[in-house]
Design a protein around this motif. Structure first.
Motif, PDB file in Angstrom:
ATOM      1  N   SER A  88       0.285   1.224 -14.655  1.00 32.02           N
ATOM      2  CA  SER A  88       1.721   0.971 -14.528  1.00 32.02           C
ATOM      3  C   SER A  88       2.316   2.009 -13.571  1.00 32.02           C
ATOM      4  O   SER A  88       1.690   3.009 -13.266  1.00 32.02           O
ATOM      5  CB  SER A  88       2.397   1.085 -15.900  1.00 32.02           C
ATOM      6  OG  SER A  88       3.219   2.216 -15.978  1.00 32.02           O
ATOM      7  N   MET A  89       3.536   1.746 -13.120  1.00 33.80           N
ATOM      8  CA  MET A  89       4.217   2.736 -12.274  1.00 33.80           C
ATOM      9  C   MET A  89       5.421   3.319 -13.008  1.00 33.80           C
ATOM     10  O   MET A  89       6.285   3.925 -12.401  1.00 33.80           O
ATOM     11  CB  MET A  89       4.678   2.080 -10.974  1.00 33.80           C
ATOM     12  CG  MET A  89       3.620   2.079  -9.901  1.00 33.80           C
ATOM     13  SD  MET A  89       4.125   1.150  -8.447  1.00 33.80           S
ATOM     14  CE  MET A  89       5.539   2.039  -7.883  1.00 33.80           C
ATOM     15  N   ARG A 311      -2.248   4.392   0.310  1.00 33.78           N
ATOM     16  CA  ARG A 311      -1.430   3.175   0.305  1.00 33.78           C
ATOM     17  C   ARG A 311      -0.575   3.125   1.555  1.00 33.78           C
ATOM     18  O   ARG A 311      -0.338   4.133   2.179  1.00 33.78           O
ATOM     19  CB  ARG A 311      -0.453   3.210  -0.868  1.00 33.78           C
ATOM     20  CG  ARG A 311      -1.075   3.258  -2.171  1.00 33.78           C
ATOM     21  CD  ARG A 311      -1.245   1.906  -2.813  1.00 33.78           C
ATOM     22  NE  ARG A 311      -1.910   2.135  -4.069  1.00 33.78           N
ATOM     23  CZ  ARG A 311      -1.264   2.509  -5.166  1.00 33.78           C
ATOM     24  NH1 ARG A 311       0.023   2.646  -5.163  1.00 33.78           N
ATOM     25  NH2 ARG A 311      -1.923   2.732  -6.272  1.00 33.78           N
ATOM     26  N   LEU A 354       1.363  -5.247  -7.414  1.00 33.03           N
ATOM     27  CA  LEU A 354       2.462  -4.646  -8.171  1.00 33.03           C
ATOM     28  C   LEU A 354       3.253  -5.739  -8.893  1.00 33.03           C
ATOM     29  O   LEU A 354       3.187  -6.906  -8.503  1.00 33.03           O
ATOM     30  CB  LEU A 354       3.414  -3.902  -7.224  1.00 33.03           C
ATOM     31  CG  LEU A 354       2.799  -3.126  -6.054  1.00 33.03           C
ATOM     32  CD1 LEU A 354       3.902  -2.543  -5.165  1.00 33.03           C
ATOM     33  CD2 LEU A 354       1.898  -2.007  -6.555  1.00 33.03           C
ATOM     34  N   SER A 355       3.991  -5.334  -9.915  1.00 30.37           N
ATOM     35  CA  SER A 355       4.884  -6.305 -10.564  1.00 30.37           C
ATOM     36  C   SER A 355       6.301  -5.746 -10.545  1.00 30.37           C
ATOM     37  O   SER A 355       6.507  -4.536 -10.409  1.00 30.37           O
ATOM     38  CB  SER A 355       4.462  -6.562 -12.012  1.00 30.37           C
ATOM     39  OG  SER A 355       4.813  -5.446 -12.818  1.00 30.37           O
ATOM     40  N   ARG A 358       6.901  -3.184 -13.138  1.00 32.28           N
ATOM     41  CA  ARG A 358       6.110  -1.955 -12.947  1.00 32.28           C
ATOM     42  C   ARG A 358       5.022  -1.768 -13.999  1.00 32.28           C
ATOM     43  O   ARG A 358       4.531  -0.659 -14.211  1.00 32.28           O
ATOM     44  CB  ARG A 358       7.033  -0.717 -12.923  1.00 32.28           C
ATOM     45  CG  ARG A 358       8.018  -0.787 -11.798  1.00 32.28           C
ATOM     46  CD  ARG A 358       9.043   0.321 -11.891  1.00 32.28           C
ATOM     47  NE  ARG A 358       9.447   0.713 -10.548  1.00 32.28           N
ATOM     48  CZ  ARG A 358       9.291   1.939 -10.042  1.00 32.28           C
ATOM     49  NH1 ARG A 358       8.789   2.900 -10.776  1.00 32.28           N
ATOM     50  NH2 ARG A 358       9.652   2.203  -8.821  1.00 32.28           N
ATOM     51  N   ALA A 376      -1.584  -7.293 -11.848  1.00 31.99           N
ATOM     52  CA  ALA A 376      -0.662  -6.193 -11.498  1.00 31.99           C
ATOM     53  C   ALA A 376      -1.028  -4.864 -12.164  1.00 31.99           C
ATOM     54  O   ALA A 376      -0.356  -4.416 -13.101  1.00 31.99           O
ATOM     55  CB  ALA A 376       0.792  -6.551 -11.793  1.00 31.99           C
ATOM     56  N   TYR A 377      -2.073  -4.229 -11.626  1.00 26.86           N
ATOM     57  CA  TYR A 377      -2.504  -2.937 -12.183  1.00 26.86           C
ATOM     58  C   TYR A 377      -2.047  -1.767 -11.319  1.00 26.86           C
ATOM     59  O   TYR A 377      -2.516  -0.649 -11.475  1.00 26.86           O
ATOM     60  CB  TYR A 377      -4.034  -2.915 -12.357  1.00 26.86           C
ATOM     61  CG  TYR A 377      -4.588  -4.182 -12.957  1.00 26.86           C
ATOM     62  CD1 TYR A 377      -4.012  -4.734 -14.099  1.00 26.86           C
ATOM     63  CD2 TYR A 377      -5.670  -4.833 -12.379  1.00 26.86           C
ATOM     64  CE1 TYR A 377      -4.501  -5.920 -14.642  1.00 26.86           C
ATOM     65  CE2 TYR A 377      -6.173  -6.007 -12.916  1.00 26.86           C
ATOM     66  CZ  TYR A 377      -5.584  -6.552 -14.043  1.00 26.86           C
ATOM     67  OH  TYR A 377      -6.073  -7.714 -14.576  1.00 26.86           O
ATOM     68  N   HIS A 378      -1.197  -2.041 -10.346  1.00 32.38           N
ATOM     69  CA  HIS A 378      -0.588  -0.982  -9.538  1.00 32.38           C
ATOM     70  C   HIS A 378      -1.615  -0.019  -8.936  1.00 32.38           C
ATOM     71  O   HIS A 378      -1.453   1.196  -8.993  1.00 32.38           O
ATOM     72  CB  HIS A 378       0.489  -0.258 -10.357  1.00 32.38           C
ATOM     73  CG  HIS A 378       1.566  -1.198 -10.801  1.00 32.38           C
ATOM     74  ND1 HIS A 378       1.477  -1.929 -11.959  1.00 32.38           N
ATOM     75  CD2 HIS A 378       2.710  -1.594 -10.194  1.00 32.38           C
ATOM     76  CE1 HIS A 378       2.541  -2.722 -12.060  1.00 32.38           C
ATOM     77  NE2 HIS A 378       3.296  -2.541 -10.997  1.00 32.38           N
TER      78      HIS A 378
END
Ligand SMILES: Cc1cc2nc3c(=O)[nH]c(=O)nc-3n(C[C@H](O)[C@H](O)[C@H](O)COP(=O)(O)OP(=O)(O)OC[C@H]3O[C@@H](n4cnc5c(N)ncnc54)[C@H](O)[C@@H]3O)c2cc1C
Length: 439
Positions: A88-89, A311, A354-355, A358, A376-378
């Motif tokens: 997550s972020m 990134r 990403l989602s 987050r 979405a595992y960031h």
């Protein structure tokens, strides 16, 4: 398939030059060429899809896996090989606010469980993954970032039940971590691995259990009970969509605008000599990353090649790819100037996912009985993708996974701007860049 990046992104251009290709011989399996039936059809053969397939097959299900390219072709076969916490972020405070204190704890425990799950699979399936590193080390790129790391250290025990190691700047050299860094925090959970060897082990274990894997078999349309490919239809009680950052807007319309692919680029050097390592003062085999928002991640691999990634990169195409690779080489040489002469032998890139919320999503696709997904595992999907596959296998078997944090089961929100949502990224990256550059 309608995708949000140009077609180039979904071809072999970004993948050409991947070091992992040299380490594992891959065989291409035939495409699905007839109509067929199974208990569970899985779309996408990365860590998520293969882990779901393996855990379902262990439960006795008849499983078919379809990949538009080949097993491991997506992010899973071309990542940095950090098997680590994350996914997550969101900060602790944000998770507490958005979900609850208890939900955050459940989530943090799941992050740790995900790493342990990879370890269990590697051991039980006897997969040699070129493992190294005792946990992961975060290096402060500026003095203020070290102050923040020290504050963060206080929450590590609460979150993960382990004591982190805080290293002041004066002790970095003796730890073999010399560079433009201002202190470090090591969390003793996680390890580095060759992701392609891990994948290869998962694929072989799936095949041994009778899972059928079809390459070059894109799912064109998914409905409850059927997956349509160009040359055949799979009928299944349950369908798992595990296409993550390589998803399209129309294969499973619910996914549209709920995922945001973002590029990440990696380079690998030739093996460094003992003298070169000594010159730089780098002898650590820890997997490391820095405190930037647009972070660099790097590790000295067991064969003494240095892997370095970051990134970024908003455009895609042959010119943009070349520019992204050059930027990573420049950053590598500026961070480790004594290695300026060292050849970079391999470079490639791929899509992380990403989602808007987050956090990852794992669960049913609303309005489509018998269809499940996880994504979405960031940028941290080696462990989290493996866990998500494990959770999907339980859900597809009609059971609640023994760990299923509520943080991951809230239906993913849509990004604004629909298929043009990539336009949201430049201002975000600009803000990150500015923040990273502040003293
Ligand atoms: C350069 C890079 C570095 C990274 N480094 C790390 C790292 O060090 N540590 C870490 O934890 N994570 C890292 N990640 C992220 C990690 O690799 C991903 O989170 C993880 O691999 C996602 O696995 P997945 O199975 O969900 O998706 P993927 O591996 O992307 O698999 C999706 C698959 O779906 C297939 N597909 C797409 N559409 C269809 C369709 N319609 N029909 C059939 N098949 C389809 C694709 O061909 C693809 O093979 C990195 C990612 C990149 C790109």
């Amino acid at each position: 398939m309608t995708r949000i990046f140009p077609q180039y992104t979904y071809g072999n251009g970004p993948r050409d030059g991947c070091w992992w290709d040299e380490t594992v011989k891959t065989s291409v399996r035939p495409a699905l060429a007839r109509d067929t039936k199974c208990d569970v059809a899985i779309v996408g053969a990365g860590f998520t899809g293969l882990s779901a397939a393996l855990h379902l097959a262990q439960r006795g299900a008849k499983v078919i896996v379809l990949d538009a390219n080949s097993a491991g072709w997506g992010a899973s076969g071309r990542n940095g090989g950090f098997c680590c916490l994350g996914g997550s972020m969101s900060s602790d405070a944000a998770l507490d606010r958005q979900y609850s204190h208890a939900a955050r704890h459940e989530w943090r425990k799941t992050e740790r469980f995900a790493v342990e799950l990879v370890e269990t699979l590697i051991n039980s399936l006897s997969i040699d993954v070129d493992r190294h590193s005792h946990g992961e080390t975060c290096l402060a790129h500026k003095p203020r970032a070290f102050e923040q790391l020290k504050e963060e250290a206080a929450s590590i025990y609460e979150n993960y039940g382990v004591e982190p190691d805080v290293l002041p700047p004066s002790e970095l050299a003796s730890a073999g971590l010399s560079g433009p860094f201002h202190g470090a925090l090591t969390i003793p959970i996680g390890f580095g691995l060759n992701p392609r060897k891990y994948l290869d082990g998962l694929i072989k274990a799936c095949l041994r259990l009778g899972v059928a894997i079809y390459d070059n078999s894109p799912a064109l349309n998914v409905t409850s009970g059927t997956v349509k490919t160009p040359e055949g239809v799979v009928r299944a009680e349950q369908i798992v969509v595990a296409t993550n950052g390589y998803s399209s807007e129309d294969t499973l319309p619910w996914m549209a605008a709920r995922y945001m692919p973002a590029q990440s680029t990696v380079i690998v050097t030739r093996p460094l000599t003992a003298a070169e390592l000594q010159d730089q003062g780098w002898s650590s085999d820890q997997m490391c990353y820095d405190t930037r928002h647009l972070l660099h991640y790097f590790r000295l691999m067991p064969d003494r090649r240095f892997l370095f990634g970051m990134r970024g990169g908003l455009l895609s195409g042959p010119k943009a790819e070349k520019a992204a690779r050059s930027k990573v080489v420049r950053d590598f040489r500026s961070m480790f100037p004594t290695w300026s002469h060292v050849d970079v032998t391999h470079a490639w890139s791929g899509l992380v996912c990403l989602s808007r919320d987050r956090v990852p999503y794992v669960g049913p696709v609303p309005g489509m009985p018998g269809v499940l997904t996880g994504f979405a595992y960031h940028g941290n999907g080696v462990a989290m993708g493996t866990y998500t596959g494990y959770a999907l296998a339980a859900l597809a078997s009609g059971q609640e996974p023994d760990r299923y944090p509520s943080v991951m089961s809230n239906a993913a929100s849509r990004f604004p701007l629909g298929r043009f949502r990539r336009l949201l990224m430049p201002p975000v990256y600009a803000g990150f860049g500015l923040n990273d550059a502040l003293p």
